[in-house]
Design a protein around this motif. Sequence first.
Motif, mmCIF file in Angstrom:
data_model
loop_
_atom_site.group_PDB
_atom_site.id
_atom_site.type_symbol
_atom_site.label_atom_id
_atom_site.label_comp_id
_atom_site.label_asym_id
_atom_site.label_seq_id
_atom_site.Cartn_x
_atom_site.Cartn_y
_atom_site.Cartn_z
ATOM 1 N N SER A 1 -3.413 7.068 -12.772
ATOM 2 C CA SER A 1 -3.588 8.118 -13.773
ATOM 3 C C SER A 1 -2.456 8.128 -14.793
ATOM 4 N N LEU A 2 -1.269 7.722 -14.364
ATOM 5 C CA LEU A 2 -0.104 7.728 -15.247
ATOM 6 C C LEU A 2 -0.079 6.538 -16.195
ATOM 7 N N LEU A 3 -0.485 5.369 -15.717
ATOM 8 C CA LEU A 3 -0.321 4.123 -16.481
ATOM 9 C C LEU A 3 -1.633 3.366 -16.685
ATOM 10 N N PRO A 4 -2.719 4.031 -17.021
ATOM 11 C CA PRO A 4 -4.001 3.321 -17.140
ATOM 12 C C PRO A 4 -3.991 2.307 -18.281
ATOM 13 N N GLY A 5 -4.563 1.141 -18.015
ATOM 14 C CA GLY A 5 -4.729 0.140 -19.048
ATOM 15 C C GLY A 5 -3.483 -0.581 -19.496
ATOM 16 N N THR A 6 -2.365 -0.409 -18.816
ATOM 17 C CA THR A 6 -1.105 -1.005 -19.265
ATOM 18 C C THR A 6 -0.864 -2.403 -18.708
ATOM 19 N N ASN A 7 -1.612 -2.796 -17.670
ATOM 20 C CA ASN A 7 -1.374 -4.069 -16.978
ATOM 21 C C ASN A 7 0.022 -4.128 -16.375
ATOM 22 N N ALA A 8 0.614 -2.974 -16.101
ATOM 23 C CA ALA A 8 1.934 -2.933 -15.477
ATOM 24 C C ALA A 8 1.847 -3.421 -14.040
ATOM 25 N N ARG A 9 2.797 -4.222 -13.630
ATOM 26 C CA ARG A 9 2.878 -4.642 -12.246
ATOM 27 C C ARG A 9 3.149 -3.437 -11.354
ATOM 28 N N ALA A 10 2.442 -3.353 -10.245
ATOM 29 C CA ALA A 10 2.653 -2.279 -9.272
ATOM 30 C C ALA A 10 2.714 -2.906 -7.890
ATOM 31 N N MET A 11 3.820 -2.680 -7.201
ATOM 32 C CA MET A 11 3.981 -3.263 -5.874
ATOM 33 C C MET A 11 3.255 -2.413 -4.832
ATOM 34 N N VAL A 12 2.527 -3.080 -3.955
ATOM 35 C CA VAL A 12 1.775 -2.417 -2.887
ATOM 36 C C VAL A 12 2.390 -2.825 -1.557
ATOM 37 N N PRO A 13 3.107 -1.936 -0.888
ATOM 38 C CA PRO A 13 3.716 -2.287 0.394
ATOM 39 C C PRO A 13 2.666 -2.627 1.443
ATOM 40 N N VAL A 14 2.972 -3.638 2.223
ATOM 41 C CA VAL A 14 2.164 -3.967 3.397
ATOM 42 C C VAL A 14 3.106 -3.883 4.588
ATOM 43 N N ILE A 15 2.900 -2.876 5.414
ATOM 44 C CA ILE A 15 3.800 -2.644 6.538
ATOM 45 C C ILE A 15 3.011 -2.579 7.830
ATOM 46 N N ASP A 16 3.720 -2.748 8.918
ATOM 47 C CA ASP A 16 3.082 -2.789 10.234
ATOM 48 C C ASP A 16 2.753 -1.366 10.678
ATOM 49 N N GLN A 17 1.521 -0.944 10.395
ATOM 50 C CA GLN A 17 1.067 0.384 10.774
ATOM 51 C C GLN A 17 -0.444 0.347 10.982
ATOM 52 N N PRO A 18 -1.004 1.333 11.667
ATOM 53 C CA PRO A 18 -2.459 1.356 11.866
ATOM 54 C C PRO A 18 -3.207 1.393 10.542
#
Length: 257
Positions: free
Chosen positions: A146-163
């Motif tokens: 919602s904050l950065l729509p359409g900007t093609n900004a890189r966004a890091m998505v954490p992948v962590i050991d959880q259910p």
Amino acid sequence: MFEHGFDQAAGLRGESRSGGAALLPVASPALPARGHEWLYMLAGCLANQGRSVVIVDGTANESAGFQRETGSHLGLLRALQDPSIGHLEHPNDLSEWLVMPGARGLQALQETAQAAGAPVALTRLLSPFAPGVIVLLFAPAFALASLLPGTNARAMVPVIDQPQASIDAYGAVKLLHGAGLAPVLAPLAAGGAQALQPLVTSVIDCAARHLSMKLESWPAHTWGHRAQASAITSMADTGLHGYHGLSRVAPTTPLWS
């Protein structure tokens, strides 16, 4: 549109300023507290590269009071509302980096983005921070979208050991991609990178199959360099009248091999 290194301001990259504060969006997990270790490791990677880091925690609410209580942290909303606050960089309690609660400030910035556009919201977000600071905005994927729509900004998505980690990561990727950002997976496991590889592979395969996108995964040892190269800064004050764009921040050290 989503290839690494290309964005709205690709043609102006040579003129981008490295002296302003910059933003790196980070999608918080469904249970944000489980992502704090991951977040602090990312901050440490950037600090080891010589960058000043501020964490804005968009999952934590600021105090409702205008005056800070003794020992409390300055919240994002207060920083946005008080024009006398500026050049934020280092904490006052000798911590390694400044951590600010920012849920209410983030909501205000989302309203700005909806009314005036993402570049205006980005400029407002970065205005309280000192030149050279990298702001890690830790927030739910839907809030970043919602904050950065359409900007093609890189966004890091954490992948962590959880259910249900794969469901969590894929949901964030889908939201961010659909809003015009460029998500990238960033796995971190106490037992080593290989422990999460099946999960990462599953999310990448799902993204290819259902979203028709080639999703990247960044190993932890590359985070410092890649995060610097992917952070974005406002170009509203470049003198290019009528243009509101984003630019990547040039890293202070050579990129990864």
